[in-house]
Each structure stands twice: as structure tokens, then as C-alpha cells.
Design a protein around this motif. Structure first.
Motif, PDB file in Angstrom:
ATOM      1  N   ASN A  25      -9.947   4.170  -1.201  1.00 27.69           N
ATOM      2  CA  ASN A  25      -8.659   3.594  -1.587  1.00 27.69           C
ATOM      3  C   ASN A  25      -8.814   2.854  -2.914  1.00 27.69           C
ATOM      4  OD1 ASN A  25      -7.096   4.493   0.628  1.00 27.69           O
ATOM      5  ND2 ASN A  25      -7.893   2.851   1.911  1.00 27.69           N
ATOM      6  N   VAL A  51       0.858  -1.179   0.000  1.00 28.70           N
ATOM      7  CA  VAL A  51       0.000   0.000   0.000  1.00 28.70           C
ATOM      8  C   VAL A  51       0.898   1.233   0.000  1.00 28.70           C
ATOM      9  CG1 VAL A  51      -1.789  -1.229   1.287  1.00 28.70           C
ATOM     10  CG2 VAL A  51      -0.184   0.226   2.516  1.00 28.70           C
ATOM     11  N   GLU A  70      -2.438   5.633   1.081  1.00 26.76           N
ATOM     12  CA  GLU A  70      -3.392   4.579   1.442  1.00 26.76           C
ATOM     13  C   GLU A  70      -3.225   4.161   2.898  1.00 26.76           C
ATOM     14  OE1 GLU A  70      -3.681   2.633  -3.048  1.00 26.76           O
ATOM     15  OE2 GLU A  70      -2.240   1.874  -1.581  1.00 26.76           O
ATOM     16  N   GLY A 124      -5.539   1.899   4.715  1.00 26.52           N
ATOM     17  CA  GLY A 124      -5.708   0.914   3.660  1.00 26.52           C
ATOM     18  C   GLY A 124      -5.474  -0.523   4.088  1.00 26.52           C
ATOM     19  N   LEU A 162      -5.837   0.651  -4.387  1.00 26.93           N
ATOM     20  CA  LEU A 162      -5.662  -0.580  -3.625  1.00 26.93           C
ATOM     21  C   LEU A 162      -6.787  -1.570  -3.914  1.00 26.93           C
ATOM     22  CD1 LEU A 162      -4.265  -2.314  -1.511  1.00 26.93           C
ATOM     23  CD2 LEU A 162      -5.492  -1.028   0.257  1.00 26.93           C
ATOM     24  N   GLN A 191      -4.975   6.484   5.015  1.00 24.76           N
ATOM     25  CA  GLN A 191      -6.416   6.194   4.956  1.00 24.76           C
ATOM     26  C   GLN A 191      -6.728   4.790   5.485  1.00 24.76           C
ATOM     27  OE1 GLN A 191      -9.003   8.007   4.104  1.00 24.76           O
ATOM     28  NE2 GLN A 191      -8.241   9.750   2.953  1.00 24.76           N
TER      29      GLN A 191
END
Length: 213
Positions: free
Chosen positions: A174, A148, A152, A157, A177, A155
Motif C-alpha cells: 500500500n 484509503v 487499498e 489498508g 497510503l 488490501q
């Protein structure tokens, strides 16, 4: 699903994963070092006593469940600002049939599952910059790693929730991803949890499985 009565002063208790973890049929209640979170485990213990559910606690040092990831006979333990090396040693002593493998995290990482998450038998999500090279090599030798990005990871991810059969609950924001997950044969289920993420956790953080398959 089991719900505990919400208490306004325990606003971090939405991240139930941190309060405990299960290994085989053993429930461990976390030893939380942060004072703001210690009453969460008190509430959990009260409920466990009411339900006559046995558990272990009093692990040496501090530990939060977000730093514990179990894969068959391996227990990965993230050494973060919330989880200490002493507790990894104590956990190995208590669970001698398992191989407890500590992973040192960079100082700015809250929990292991914020940067590493096993999503199927041989595959895991990872934010590589969170790990020392020696620990990264350990993970590379055990899993196919899907990386990632820094954005990301910000966030959350890696903190998806794998629910089996290749299905993964993930944040729709995301997008790159999620496309990568689909390219690797996974079926991602988009759920917008962006408000919760502002507090530093995501899907895995908000679940505490009591039964392991």
C-alpha cells in the motif's frame, strides 16, 4: 506475548482480535455467530480458566472483536454481518460509564477495523464508502480522517497496527497510503503479510491486546 496451541481445524484463529476485547480491566469474550469460529472462543475460555483470569461473556446477540474500537470513553461498534445492534445495547448496559456508538457498515464489509482504525489521539484511517453519511459525519467530527482508496481497502489498508510513538506496522504494497502516513508525520514499518490478507484480515486482526495503556 501469549500463544495458544494451534489447532488445524481452527484456521481462522490466526485472527485473534475477533475472539475477545478488553475495556479497562474487563475482558469480554466474543459471542461469535459463525459456527466455524465458535470453537475459537471455547479454546480461549479454557485457557482463561486455567490461568484464573476473569472475563465476561454471553453478550446478547453476536459480536466479534474486529467490530469493537475503543477510544477513551467511546466504544465504536460496527454493525456488520458478524455483530448485531442488540449486543451494542447490552454492552452499553454493562459499561454504563462509556458511550457505545454503533456504526452501520455496508453489507460487503467484514469488520469495522477493515474500514476504520484510530492510529493516534486525533487521527484515523477510513474507507469512506463503507459508511452511511450520518455515521461518516460522526467520525469526521471526532477525528482527522486519512482516506484509503478502494484498492487499498481490498488490501486491508486500514487494518494497520499502531504501536505508539507514531510507529505503524503497515503492508508495503500500500505504497500510496504509506506515503500519506509519512506525510502526516508517522513512521511506517513495512511488513509483508500478503498471504494472511488473502484470508480477510491483517495486522490488527492478528493481535489481541490484554492490557490497555
Amino acid at each position: 506475548m501469549i500463544e495458544l496451541s494451534p489447532k488445524p481445524r481452527l484456521n481462522e484463529h490466526v485472527f485473534t482480535r475477533d475472539t475477545a476485547f478488553v475495556i479497562d480491566d474487563e475482558l469480554f469474550v466474543a459471542s461469535m455467530g459463525e459456527e466455524v469460529r465458535q470453537d475459537e472462543t471455547k479454546q480461549l475460555k479454557n485457557w482463561l480458566h486455567e490461568q484464573s483470569v476473569s472475563f465476561q461473556d454471553g453478550l446478547a446477540g453476536s459480536i466479534e472483536g474486529g467490530d469493537v474500537i475503543i477510544d477513551h470513553e467511546t466504544i465504536w461498534v460496527g454493525l456488520s454481518g458478524r455483530t448485531t445492534f442488540d449486543v451494542a445495547i447490552d454492552l452499553q448496559r454493562r459499561m454504563s460509564n462509556y458511550n457505545v456508538r454503533p456504526l452501520q457498515l455496508q453489507d460487503d464489509i467484514l469488520h469495522l477495523d477493515c474500514v476504520f482504525n484510530i492510529i493516534s489521539e486525533n487521527t484515523a484511517l477510513i474507507y469512506r464508502d463503507a459508511f452511511k453519511k450520518i455515521d461518516l459525519r460522526k467520525l469526521q467530527s471526532n477525528y482527522h480522517l486519512i482516506s484509503v482508496t478502494e484498492e487499498e481497502q481490498f488490501q486491508m489498508g486500514p487494518n494497520v497496527l499502531s504501536i505508539g510513538d507514531g510507529k505503524i506496522i503497515s503492508l508495503p504494497q500500500n505504497e500510496r497510503l504509506n506515503n500519506e502516513l509519512e506525510a502526516n508525520g508517522y513512521d511506517f514499518i513495512p511488513v509483508d503479510l500478503s498471504e494472511i490478507i488473502k484470508s480477510g484480515g491483517s495486522f490488527r486482526c492478528c493481535t489481541l491486546p490484554l492490557l490497555r495503556g
